[in-house]
Design an enzyme around this catalytic site. Structure first.
Site, PDB file in Angstrom:
ATOM      1  NE  ARG A   1      -1.415  -1.484   3.665  1.00  0.00           N
ATOM      2  CZ  ARG A   1      -1.579  -1.391   4.984  1.00  0.00           C
ATOM      3  NH1 ARG A   1      -2.742  -1.053   5.481  1.00  0.00           N
ATOM      4  NH2 ARG A   1      -0.581  -1.648   5.802  1.00  0.00           N
TER       5      ARG A   1
ATOM      6  CD  GLU B   1       6.644   4.707  15.891  1.00  0.00           C
ATOM      7  OE1 GLU B   1       7.810   4.805  16.326  1.00  0.00           O
ATOM      8  OE2 GLU B   1       5.790   3.997  16.419  1.00  0.00           O
TER       9      GLU B   1
ATOM     10  NE  ARG C   1      11.745  27.193   2.507  1.00  0.00           N
ATOM     11  CZ  ARG C   1      10.744  28.002   2.219  1.00  0.00           C
ATOM     12  NH1 ARG C   1      10.525  29.077   2.935  1.00  0.00           N
ATOM     13  NH2 ARG C   1       9.938  27.744   1.208  1.00  0.00           N
TER      14      ARG C   1
ATOM     15  CG  HIS D   1      15.400  31.514   9.499  1.00  0.00           C
ATOM     16  ND1 HIS D   1      14.638  30.716   8.679  1.00  0.00           N
ATOM     17  CD2 HIS D   1      15.806  32.560   8.732  1.00  0.00           C
ATOM     18  CE1 HIS D   1      14.591  31.251   7.464  1.00  0.00           C
ATOM     19  NE2 HIS D   1      15.287  32.370   7.472  1.00  0.00           N
TER      20      HIS D   1
ATOM     21  CE  LYS E   1      13.353  26.984  14.803  1.00  0.00           C
ATOM     22  NZ  LYS E   1      14.254  27.872  14.121  1.00  0.00           N
TER      23      LYS E   1
ATOM     24  CG  HIS F   1      17.084  24.934  11.305  1.00  0.00           C
ATOM     25  ND1 HIS F   1      15.928  25.075  10.565  1.00  0.00           N
ATOM     26  CD2 HIS F   1      17.602  23.729  10.983  1.00  0.00           C
ATOM     27  CE1 HIS F   1      15.752  23.988   9.839  1.00  0.00           C
ATOM     28  NE2 HIS F   1      16.746  23.154  10.064  1.00  0.00           N
TER      29      HIS F   1
ATOM     30  CE1 TYR G   1      11.745  24.724   9.745  1.00  0.00           C
ATOM     31  CE2 TYR G   1       9.996  24.042   8.267  1.00  0.00           C
ATOM     32  CZ  TYR G   1      11.196  24.688   8.493  1.00  0.00           C
ATOM     33  OH  TYR G   1      11.824  25.311   7.454  1.00  0.00           O
TER      34      TYR G   1
ATOM     35  CE  LYS H   1      12.195  37.250   8.061  1.00  0.00           C
ATOM     36  NZ  LYS H   1      11.200  36.397   8.703  1.00  0.00           N
ATOM     37  CG  ASP H   2      16.394  33.865   4.666  1.00  0.00           C
ATOM     38  OD1 ASP H   2      15.959  34.398   5.715  1.00  0.00           O
ATOM     39  OD2 ASP H   2      16.161  32.674   4.367  1.00  0.00           O
TER      40      ASP H   2
END
Length: 171
Positions: A24, A29, A54, A57, A66, A113, A126, A161-162
């Site tokens: 399937r 987890e 990204r 931050h 995180k 990060h 996250y 922004k970055d």
């Protein structure tokens, strides 16, 4: 069964999960709070194209731990220790996370990060120990010369922004 591995940076953990495949599809987890002994209040998802970087931050107020997992694609994930009293202050840890290797990372409070997308489509989940507090968000340049992070991305795509993020020295 989830396996938790220590890294050279104190409290930064790599989590190896198992994926159960059958006709399937699969079952995997992602996060067991009781194993990490952390509570996660806030969950978000991002999708990034190939070559998008990204970060880096971090939060100066209401910091977040995180837990980062990839549910589609592959990223190079980077954490930088910003804890001024840490023996590894200014050092970074880099790892490949993907839907295939079933590897996640827990980044504690006090780290910056960032990640770079390595496949056409990269979906990242996250789980954060604190809610987002926009006024406390800050960033360090992804290509800061003092950090010497090798992203191995030839044509990086960076948000406006970055591009405004400060240098590590200015942090």
């Amino acid at each position: 069964m989830m396996k938790i591995l220590k890294t050279p940076l104190k409290d930064l953990l790599v989590i190896k999960n198992v994926k159960f495949n059958d006709s399937r599809g699969y079952f995997r987890e992602l996060l067991l709070e009781k194993k990490l002994k952390k509570k996660f209040k806030f969950n978000v998802v991002s999708m990034s194209k190939k070559n998008v970087i990204r970060g880096l931050h971090f939060q100066i107020k209401k910091p977040q731990g995180k837990f980062i997992s990839v549910i589609k694609g592959k990223i190079v994930d980077v954490a930088v220790d910003l804890r001024k009293n840490s023996k590894t202050f200014g050092k970074h840890f880099k790892i490949i996370l993907s839907d295939k290797n079933c590897t996640s990372i827990y980044i504690p409070e006090g780290f910056a990060h960032g990640f770079g997308g390595l496949e056409k489509e990269n979906v990242v989940v996250y789980s954060c120990t604190n809610y987002r507090f926009k006024k406390g968000e800050r960033g360090i340049k992804w290509n800061d010369k003092n950090l010497k992070i090798k992203w191995n991305i030839s044509k990086p795509i960076i948000s406006s922004k970055d591009k405004q993020n400060k240098s590590f020295k200015d942090f």
